[in-house]
Scaffold this active site. Structure first.
Site, PDB file in Angstrom:
ATOM      1  N   GLU A  41     -91.728  48.565 109.267  1.00 29.57           N
ATOM      2  CA  GLU A  41     -90.443  49.229 109.463  1.00 29.57           C
ATOM      3  C   GLU A  41     -90.690  50.719 109.707  1.00 29.57           C
ATOM      4  O   GLU A  41     -91.348  51.381 108.899  1.00 29.57           O
ATOM      5  CB  GLU A  41     -89.555  48.996 108.233  1.00 29.57           C
ATOM      6  CG  GLU A  41     -88.329  49.875 108.134  1.00 29.57           C
ATOM      7  CD  GLU A  41     -87.443  49.871 109.376  1.00 29.57           C
ATOM      8  OE1 GLU A  41     -87.052  48.793 109.835  1.00 29.57           O
ATOM      9  OE2 GLU A  41     -87.150  50.976 109.899  1.00 29.57           O
ATOM     10  N   SER A 118     -80.225  52.900 113.492  1.00 32.49           N
ATOM     11  CA  SER A 118     -80.568  53.277 112.113  1.00 32.49           C
ATOM     12  C   SER A 118     -82.058  53.059 111.945  1.00 32.49           C
ATOM     13  O   SER A 118     -82.599  52.087 112.470  1.00 32.49           O
ATOM     14  CB  SER A 118     -79.848  52.378 111.097  1.00 32.49           C
ATOM     15  OG  SER A 118     -78.455  52.538 111.176  1.00 32.49           O
ATOM     16  N   MET A 124     -79.527  48.674 110.437  1.00 29.20           N
ATOM     17  CA  MET A 124     -78.067  48.865 110.391  1.00 29.20           C
ATOM     18  C   MET A 124     -77.414  47.947 109.358  1.00 29.20           C
ATOM     19  O   MET A 124     -76.280  48.169 108.952  1.00 29.20           O
ATOM     20  CB  MET A 124     -77.457  48.550 111.749  1.00 29.20           C
ATOM     21  CG  MET A 124     -77.491  49.701 112.710  1.00 29.20           C
ATOM     22  SD  MET A 124     -76.352  49.350 114.071  1.00 29.20           S
ATOM     23  CE  MET A 124     -76.556  50.829 115.026  1.00 29.20           C
ATOM     24  N   THR A 129     -70.369  46.548 108.158  1.00 25.91           N
ATOM     25  CA  THR A 129     -69.123  46.133 107.507  1.00 25.91           C
ATOM     26  C   THR A 129     -69.226  44.694 107.009  1.00 25.91           C
ATOM     27  O   THR A 129     -68.418  44.270 106.190  1.00 25.91           O
ATOM     28  CB  THR A 129     -67.956  46.257 108.523  1.00 25.91           C
ATOM     29  OG1 THR A 129     -68.000  47.585 109.053  1.00 25.91           O
ATOM     30  CG2 THR A 129     -66.604  46.027 107.893  1.00 25.91           C
ATOM     31  N   ALA A 131     -68.748  41.856 108.713  1.00 24.71           N
ATOM     32  CA  ALA A 131     -67.871  40.847 109.334  1.00 24.71           C
ATOM     33  C   ALA A 131     -68.729  39.834 110.090  1.00 24.71           C
ATOM     34  O   ALA A 131     -69.566  40.221 110.913  1.00 24.71           O
ATOM     35  CB  ALA A 131     -66.878  41.520 110.281  1.00 24.71           C
ATOM     36  N   HIS A 440     -72.445  47.208 118.584  1.00 16.83           N
ATOM     37  CA  HIS A 440     -72.833  45.829 118.898  1.00 16.83           C
ATOM     38  C   HIS A 440     -73.405  45.811 120.311  1.00 16.83           C
ATOM     39  O   HIS A 440     -72.699  45.482 121.252  1.00 16.83           O
ATOM     40  CB  HIS A 440     -71.607  44.892 118.860  1.00 16.83           C
ATOM     41  CG  HIS A 440     -70.876  44.889 117.556  1.00 16.83           C
ATOM     42  ND1 HIS A 440     -69.560  44.478 117.434  1.00 16.83           N
ATOM     43  CD2 HIS A 440     -71.276  45.207 116.305  1.00 16.83           C
ATOM     44  CE1 HIS A 440     -69.192  44.564 116.170  1.00 16.83           C
ATOM     45  NE2 HIS A 440     -70.208  45.006 115.458  1.00 16.83           N
TER      46      HIS A 440
HETATM   47  P1  FAD Z   1     -81.225  46.539 112.912  1.00 20.29           P
HETATM   48  O1  FAD Z   1     -80.441  46.227 111.693  1.00 20.29           O
HETATM   49  O2  FAD Z   1     -80.732  47.594 113.796  1.00 20.29           O
HETATM   50  O3  FAD Z   1     -82.717  46.890 112.455  1.00 20.29           O
HETATM   51  C1  FAD Z   1     -83.708  47.256 113.374  1.00 20.29           C
HETATM   52  C2  FAD Z   1     -84.812  47.962 112.610  1.00 20.29           C
HETATM   53  O4  FAD Z   1     -85.967  48.072 113.452  1.00 20.29           O
HETATM   54  C3  FAD Z   1     -84.443  49.378 112.197  1.00 20.29           C
HETATM   55  O5  FAD Z   1     -84.565  49.523 110.807  1.00 20.29           O
HETATM   56  C4  FAD Z   1     -85.459  50.243 112.940  1.00 20.29           C
HETATM   57  O6  FAD Z   1     -85.885  51.387 112.205  1.00 20.29           O
HETATM   58  C5  FAD Z   1     -86.615  49.288 113.148  1.00 20.29           C
HETATM   59  N1  FAD Z   1     -87.468  49.688 114.277  1.00 20.29           N
HETATM   60  C6  FAD Z   1     -87.085  50.072 115.513  1.00 20.29           C
HETATM   61  N2  FAD Z   1     -88.173  50.352 116.277  1.00 20.29           N
HETATM   62  C7  FAD Z   1     -89.252  50.136 115.498  1.00 20.29           C
HETATM   63  C8  FAD Z   1     -90.661  50.261 115.712  1.00 20.29           C
HETATM   64  N3  FAD Z   1     -91.151  50.620 116.909  1.00 20.29           N
HETATM   65  N4  FAD Z   1     -91.504  49.996 114.681  1.00 20.29           N
HETATM   66  C9  FAD Z   1     -91.026  49.597 113.469  1.00 20.29           C
HETATM   67  N5  FAD Z   1     -89.682  49.460 113.221  1.00 20.29           N
HETATM   68  C10 FAD Z   1     -88.822  49.727 114.225  1.00 20.29           C
HETATM   69  N6  FAD Z   1     -72.351  43.779 112.853  1.00 20.29           N
HETATM   70  C11 FAD Z   1     -71.607  42.693 112.562  1.00 20.29           C
HETATM   71  O7  FAD Z   1     -71.931  41.581 112.998  1.00 20.29           O
HETATM   72  N7  FAD Z   1     -70.508  42.798 111.783  1.00 20.29           N
HETATM   73  C12 FAD Z   1     -70.068  43.987 111.302  1.00 20.29           C
HETATM   74  O8  FAD Z   1     -69.069  44.040 110.592  1.00 20.29           O
HETATM   75  C13 FAD Z   1     -70.813  45.145 111.622  1.00 20.29           C
HETATM   76  N8  FAD Z   1     -70.415  46.350 111.188  1.00 20.29           N
HETATM   77  C14 FAD Z   1     -71.211  47.432 111.391  1.00 20.29           C
HETATM   78  C15 FAD Z   1     -70.814  48.654 110.848  1.00 20.29           C
HETATM   79  C16 FAD Z   1     -71.667  49.753 110.917  1.00 20.29           C
HETATM   80  C17 FAD Z   1     -71.239  51.072 110.341  1.00 20.29           C
HETATM   81  C18 FAD Z   1     -72.934  49.618 111.550  1.00 20.29           C
HETATM   82  C19 FAD Z   1     -73.888  50.782 111.591  1.00 20.29           C
HETATM   83  C20 FAD Z   1     -73.305  48.421 112.145  1.00 20.29           C
HETATM   84  C21 FAD Z   1     -72.451  47.320 112.084  1.00 20.29           C
HETATM   85  N9  FAD Z   1     -72.774  46.083 112.632  1.00 20.29           N
HETATM   86  C22 FAD Z   1     -71.998  44.996 112.384  1.00 20.29           C
HETATM   87  C23 FAD Z   1     -74.008  45.883 113.421  1.00 20.29           C
HETATM   88  C24 FAD Z   1     -75.100  45.249 112.548  1.00 20.29           C
HETATM   89  O9  FAD Z   1     -75.461  46.109 111.519  1.00 20.29           O
HETATM   90  C25 FAD Z   1     -76.266  44.875 113.438  1.00 20.29           C
HETATM   91  O10 FAD Z   1     -75.809  43.878 114.334  1.00 20.29           O
HETATM   92  C26 FAD Z   1     -77.459  44.323 112.676  1.00 20.29           C
HETATM   93  O11 FAD Z   1     -77.917  45.193 111.691  1.00 20.29           O
HETATM   94  C27 FAD Z   1     -78.582  44.016 113.684  1.00 20.29           C
HETATM   95  O12 FAD Z   1     -79.706  43.562 112.985  1.00 20.29           O
HETATM   96  P2  FAD Z   1     -81.155  43.689 113.599  1.00 20.29           P
HETATM   97  O13 FAD Z   1     -82.091  43.073 112.626  1.00 20.29           O
HETATM   98  O14 FAD Z   1     -81.184  43.126 114.957  1.00 20.29           O
HETATM   99  O15 FAD Z   1     -81.415  45.245 113.814  1.00 20.29           O
END
Ligand code: FAD
Length: 519
Positions: A41, A118, A124, A129, A131, A440
């Protein structure tokens, strides 16, 4: 500074620690506990257990510090916490997120001015939230016959419930008012209902919001073969001939570089940084970064009539300061927007001093619109310019088409109708948030049924032409959706993780039998 041991090799290297990466770690821990899993991470650990949602941090100063620590290169910049502030037109990120410093809009295009990311353990998912609606109609991926079962499994991993606010009287009233306006002619699954949320209550009544910690769960935390390395930026996916063979990682605390060999690599680095890492690794399928889509978001606020303060405070539960419920107006192909209706403790628009807000009586209405997909909407990467992490800088190309504007206009009309149905509108007119506000982003590593140049990965999320490399996250979703995407992208991660588990099990069995033969 603690010295950290990077493994020389792993069976599976996972990039990123958000909910979709966590889903890989969880399913692999459950199905092949003997597999060595290393998760990298880029950002720091901000909560305990690792990946926990910041809303579960009781102390406001600690919570704010955790949000700041997640804001990567944007830490310290002012953030915005309500739609009211967004309306003021400032280009600011939400707490816990940061924006692109440059390259967010090409001249003459709409761009994604508030595209956000994030950087922290949990991604993130430590700020969201929660949902978790299921996709419907054309939002669904029709070439996945097992989608329903995968969504069931994603609900299990995320701890999704519709019961958390069951006792609260106000959401029920909001739903009755909305239903009277919306439900006629809709089949029962598409009627107004409580929003499925990734949250649970402790026996004492306290709410616990799900983050990547809940997705990882005890099976991952108790897995002695699982390692999570924070502050570890993956710079490159390594390949051996055509296949993925490991990752190159920079320890952000010491600056040292490490190469970790791996039999499988999963990149779940969000919908902007997953294609960035593939690009930086020289893995550049034609569809990489293309079909980028964000959900245009229309907001409006209304106030319930005749709410007495006693009723409202009962709805929040003893000692809790929480929004009293989230309601859902499902997407349909006829009305291609997804309604997230949240009751707020404070008004998003200024009210008169002698007009106190009864918590929960203000209804914040949001409609997310499905985008008209185009391969021209894309994130490109500039090999000549490095971003603040030293990776190729992003350049967003993004336009709202005539069809998008039409859908947005229809959403504006619909949201006014919904606002009038629930009470007295607080706004003169609906507001369209700047592109990128939905958080999104999808499509940039999209899944396809066949390798025809319009997709990046297979139905199992394996990158076409690059055996043993998998992609995770909202970027994998190929359809135009209006509903919140995380449940769906976790479901797709479950499918990919099962595939890796199957292959690992076969090879572990083969090496066991080889060992027996040698004895
Ligand atoms: P992320 O959670 O974005 O995680 C990706 C991670 O990869 C990050 O920690 C980043 O640091 C890491 N990373 C990136 N590049 C590298 C690298 N080169 N080397 C190592 N690590 C790296 N979605 C919903 O479905 N419902 C909701 O209600 C909703 N509300 C939201 C409200 C807010 C305020 C926010 C900020 C987001 C919301 N979302 C919601 C979106 C949701 O958070 C994301 O869809 C979800 O977190 C995506 O998950 P992920 O694992 O794909 O990526």
């Amino acid at each position: 500074m603690t010295r950290r041991e990077y493994p020389l090799e792993a069976d599976v290297a996972i990039v990123g620690s958000g909910p979709t990466s966590a889903a890989y770690a969880r399913i692999l821990s459950e199905l092949v506990p003997a597999a060595r899993i290393a998760m990298f991470e880029a950002g720091p650990s901000i909560s305990n257990p690792p990946g926990a949602h910041v809303k579960n941090i009781a102390d406001p100063a600690e919570r704010a510090a955790a949000q700041r620590a997640s804001e990567g290169p944007g830490a310290g910049a002012p953030t915005v916490s309500s739609p009211g502030q967004v309306k003021a037109g400032t280009r600011q990120a939400r707490p816990g997120t940061f924006l692109l410093a440059e390259g967010f809009a090409a001249p003459g295009e709409d761009g994604l001015p508030v595209a956000a990311m994030s950087s922290n353990v949990g991604g993130m998912g430590a700020h969201w939230t929660g949902a978790c609606p299921r996709p419907g109609g054309s939002e669904r991926i029709d070439f996945l016959p097992d989608l329903e079962e995968l969504l069931d499994e994603a609900e299990r991993l995320l701890g999704v419930t519709t019961q958390a606010f069951e006792q609260a009287p106000l959401p029920r009233r909001v739903r009755e008012l909305l239903a009277a306006r919306v439900d006629a002619g809709r089949e029962s699954s598409l009627r107004v209902q409580p929003m499925p949320l990734a949250v649970h209550r402790r026996p004492e009544g306290e709410l616990v919001w799900s983050g990547a910690d809940v997705v990882m769960g005890e099976p991952t935390r108790a897995n002695a073969n699982f390692t999570l390395l924070d502050n570890s930026l993956v710079l490159r996916v390594l390949t051996d001939g055509a296949s993925a063979s490991g990752v190159e990682v920079r320890d952000q605390e010491t600056g040292t570089l490490h190469q970790v060999a791996a039999r499988f690599v999963v990149v779940g680095a969000d919908a902007l940084r997953t294609p960035q890492l593939l690009w930086a690794s020289g893995i550049r399928p034609a569809a990489l970064g293309r079909y980028l889509n964000d959900q245009a978001q229309v907001v409006f606020a209304s106030r319930l009539r005749g709410v007495d303060a006693q009723l409202a405070s009962r709805s929040s539960g003893a000692g809790l300061s929480e929004q009293s419920g989230v309601s859902w107006v499902p997407y349909t192909d006829d009305e291609p927007f997804h309604g997230q209706i949240m009751q707020l403790d404070a008004s998003p628009v200024p009210l008169a001093d002698d007009d106190p807000v009864v918590p929960g009586s203000i209804v914040g209405l949001g409609l997310f619109c499905a985008k008209d997909l185009s391969e021209e909407d894309r994130v490109e990467f500039d090999d000549r310019v490095a971003d603040s992490y030293g990776l190729p800088a992003m350049r967003i190309h993004y336009r709202l088409s005539a069809a998008d504007h039409q859908v947005i206009e229809r959403a504006k009309e619909q949201i006014v109708r919904l606002g009038q149905a629930v009470g007295d509108p607080l706004d003169d007119r609906p507001f369209v948030l700047p592109p990128g506000s939905s958080l999104h982003y999808q499509g940039t590593t999209r899944m396809g049924q066949v390798d025809d140049g319009t997709s990046v990965c297979s139905p199992d999320s394996q990158v076409w032409q690059v055996p043993r490399l998998y992609v995770a996250g909202n970027g994998v979703i190929p359809t135009s959706t209006a509903c919140n995407p995380t449940l769906t992208s976790v479901a797709l991660a479950v499918r990919g993780a099962r595939r890796i588990a199957e292959e690992l099990e076969n090879s572990l069995l083969m090496s066991e039998s080889d060992n027996r033969m040698c004895k």
